[in-house]
Design a protein around this motif. Structure first.
Motif, PDB file in Angstrom:
ATOM      1  N   CYS A 120     -14.996  -7.519   2.347  1.00 15.28           N
ATOM      2  CA  CYS A 120     -13.649  -7.873   1.927  1.00 15.28           C
ATOM      3  C   CYS A 120     -13.746  -8.787   0.706  1.00 15.28           C
ATOM      4  O   CYS A 120     -14.751  -9.489   0.502  1.00 15.28           O
TER       5      CYS A 120
ATOM      6  N   TYR B  30      -8.310  -8.489  -4.611  1.00 19.45           N
ATOM      7  CA  TYR B  30      -8.101  -7.298  -5.412  1.00 19.45           C
ATOM      8  C   TYR B  30      -7.279  -7.680  -6.617  1.00 19.45           C
ATOM      9  O   TYR B  30      -6.145  -8.159  -6.451  1.00 19.45           O
TER      10      TYR B  30
ATOM     11  N   ALA C  73      -8.510  -7.131  -0.123  1.00 18.71           N
ATOM     12  CA  ALA C  73      -8.904  -5.724  -0.018  1.00 18.71           C
ATOM     13  C   ALA C  73     -10.159  -5.577   0.811  1.00 18.71           C
ATOM     14  O   ALA C  73     -10.985  -6.484   0.905  1.00 18.71           O
TER      15      ALA C  73
ATOM     16  N   PHE D  40      -5.967  -2.213   0.392  1.00 19.57           N
ATOM     17  CA  PHE D  40      -5.605  -3.581   0.063  1.00 19.57           C
ATOM     18  C   PHE D  40      -4.226  -3.901   0.597  1.00 19.57           C
ATOM     19  O   PHE D  40      -3.415  -2.996   0.881  1.00 19.57           O
TER      20      PHE D  40
END
Length: 114
Positions: free
Chosen positions: A94, A97, A34, A49
């Motif tokens: 980043c 997720y 994500a 994501f």
């Protein structure tokens, strides 16, 4: 494991940028990856994501303007950002997720000027 974001910079309203997220260490391509961002004075928020199989989800503010995609061979996830506006100014990160505290990198600054 580290996920390092890069590609940020200064861009004018309406412009575009492409961010890259490179995973190092034992980060598996089986992970959901994500993009998040933290704007000045605000909490960090999820931007988009992508799952290993290519399922994608975007936050409402970026739908139709941002595109997330991945290159598993390169362990890289990209965020193509278009039609940028001042509200997109933030540090972009980043992570997996759901996110993991030990995966946060330094992020990359995106500044949109009018």
């Amino acid at each position: 494991v580290q996920l390092q974001a890069s590609g940020g910079g200064l861009v004018q309203t309406g412009g575009s940028l492409r961010l890259s997220c490179v995973a190092s260490g034992s980060f598996s391509s089986d992970n959901v990856v994500a993009w998040y961002r933290r704007a000045p004075g605000k909490d960090r928020e999820l931007v988009a994501f992508i799952t290993p199989g290519g399922k994608i989800s975007y936050a409402d503010p970026v739908k139709g303007r941002f595109t997330i995609y991945r290159d598993n061979a390169k362990k890289t996830v990209y965020l193509q950002m278009s039609r940028l506006n001042a509200e997109d100014t933030a540090v972009y990160y980043c992570n997996s997720y759901p996110s993991r505290s030990d995966y946060w990198g330094q992020g990359t600054q995106v500044t949109v000027s009018s």
